[in-house]
Design an enzyme around this catalytic site. Structure first.
Site, mmCIF file in Angstrom:
data_model
loop_
_atom_site.group_PDB
_atom_site.id
_atom_site.type_symbol
_atom_site.label_atom_id
_atom_site.label_comp_id
_atom_site.label_asym_id
_atom_site.label_seq_id
_atom_site.Cartn_x
_atom_site.Cartn_y
_atom_site.Cartn_z
ATOM 1 N N ASP A 82 -53.316 103.500 98.119
ATOM 2 C CA ASP A 82 -53.458 102.214 98.058
ATOM 3 C C ASP A 82 -54.061 101.783 96.733
ATOM 4 O O ASP A 82 -55.112 102.753 96.406
ATOM 5 C CB ASP A 82 -54.368 101.873 99.113
ATOM 6 N N SER A 211 -56.850 90.891 106.416
ATOM 7 C CA SER A 211 -58.088 90.848 107.447
ATOM 8 C C SER A 211 -58.805 89.318 107.396
ATOM 9 O O SER A 211 -58.695 88.978 106.029
ATOM 10 C CB SER A 211 -59.069 91.808 107.057
HETATM 11 O O1 G3H Z 1 -57.735 97.557 98.552
HETATM 12 C C1 G3H Z 1 -58.794 97.263 99.266
HETATM 13 C C2 G3H Z 1 -59.394 98.255 99.996
HETATM 14 O O2 G3H Z 1 -60.160 97.477 100.842
HETATM 15 C C3 G3H Z 1 -60.276 99.264 99.129
HETATM 16 O O3 G3H Z 1 -61.392 99.309 99.550
HETATM 17 O O4 G3H Z 1 -61.985 101.155 97.757
HETATM 18 O O5 G3H Z 1 -63.763 100.068 99.051
HETATM 19 O O6 G3H Z 1 -62.194 101.547 100.315
HETATM 20 P P1 G3H Z 1 -62.290 100.587 99.214
HETATM 21 P P1 13P Z 2 -58.631 93.621 103.554
HETATM 22 O O1 13P Z 2 -59.552 94.582 103.669
HETATM 23 O O2 13P Z 2 -58.899 92.333 103.233
HETATM 24 O O3 13P Z 2 -57.729 93.654 104.852
HETATM 25 O O4 13P Z 2 -57.341 94.271 102.644
HETATM 26 C C1 13P Z 2 -56.752 95.589 102.616
HETATM 27 C C2 13P Z 2 -55.923 95.884 101.549
HETATM 28 O O5 13P Z 2 -55.220 94.882 101.055
HETATM 29 C C3 13P Z 2 -55.762 97.014 100.951
HETATM 30 O O6 13P Z 2 -54.966 97.191 100.022
HETATM 31 ZN ZN ZN Z 3 -54.892 95.751 98.513
#
Ligand code: G3H
Ligand code: 13P
Ligand code: ZN
Length: 284
Positions: A82, A211
């Protein structure tokens, strides 16, 4: 079954008028909740690891858990990076065993975004790993970089057409008014923009920051052609909510498994609801 790329999962979703849920995982309980939910719903599923997840759990644990989950699952499971930050990180994830990657070049000017996406695609094509790119800036907290929501710019449909012509990327994340994290008010999605984008490109579209987006808006987005939907924050809320509830109910409990069981059950319930909302139930 081993881990699969997201290409065919998203093409099938496009044809079938549904979206595949992409759920962020950070530890074993989250991985198990995602897989149990997907199995219960007989749905294809994408598990994804963010920058924060990589820092927290480490690539080897993430890939190890995902491989075991996919091997034992009766539904197709993808492990997706991601918001991959740069070429080197994406290569490392491919080497460790991710079946799909995102290269987030949205911080670059258009031509640079195209160039880095194409470098990743060349390798992805050679080794059978699918590639998602981002065009436009999705607001909120994006990994280590906080994008000021006011400056977050939406995806331009003509630019999307050009981007896809120049790359042929497998999936495209677009900015149409969603943001990462908890919303302060109700998010307003720019459906006109989404419609314009889906008219000019056939590439599967990814909705980030999903979300807290009202169910009707998610349904509309799917009708207009969104085929991958990212959910992280709602899983975090279910985990911590469940754990808090369990600790309050059992203040003397010292067995972490009894606390995390409740957290896991609540995550699974949320993920199953999302899968049903995305209409991917029964599509495995
Ligand atoms: O891209 C969005 C995710 O919610 C990233 O969150 O890097 O804190 O796990 P995180
Ligand atoms: P949310 O945390 O708003 O669900 O977004 C998740 C997301 O886009 C991860 O790439
Ligand atoms: Zn994202």
């Amino acid at each position: 079954m081993g881990l699969v790329p997201i290409t065919d999962l998203l093409k099938d979703a496009q044809k079938g008028g549904y979206a595949v849920g992409a759920f962020n995982c950070n530890n074993m309980e989250i991985v198990q909740a995602i897989i149990d939910a997907a199995e219960a719903e007989k749905a294809p599923v994408i598990m994804q690891a963010s920058q924060g997840a990589i820092k927290y759990a480490g690539l080897e644990y993430i890939v190890g858990m995902a491989n075991i989950a996919a091997k034992n699952a009766s539904v197709p499971v993808a492990l997706h990076l991601d918001h991959g930050t740069d070429f080197a990180q994406v290569m490392k994830c491919i080497r460790y065993g991710f079946s799909s990657v995102m290269i987030d070049g949205s911080k670059y000017p258009l031509e640079e975004n195209i160039a880095v996406t194409n470098r990743v695609l060349e390798v992805g094509r050679a080794v059978g790993v699918s590639v998602e790119a981002e065009l436009g800036k999705i607001g909120g907290t994006e990994d280590d970089v906080t994008v000021d929501e006011r400056d977050a710019s939406m995806t331009d449909p003509e630019e999307a057409k050009y981007f896809v012509e120049k790359t042929g990327v497998d999936a495209l994340a677009i900015a149409i008014g969603t943001a990462h994290g908890q919303y302060k008010g109700e998010p307003k999605l720019d459906f006109e923009r989404l419609e314009k984008i889906t008219k000019v490109i056939d590439t599967p579209i990814v909705l980030h920051g999903s979300s807290g987006v009202p169910d009707e808006a998610i349904t509309r987005a799917i009708e207009l052609g969104v085929s991958k939907i990212n959910i992280d924050t709602n899983i975090r809320e279910a985990f911590t909510g469940g754990a808090r509830e369990a600790i309050e109910k059992m203040p003397d409990e010292i067995d972490p498994r009894k606390i995390l069981k409740v957290a896991k059950e609540q995550m699974e319930a949320v993920i199953r609801e999302k899968i049903r909302l995305f209409k991917s139930s029964g599509k495995a």
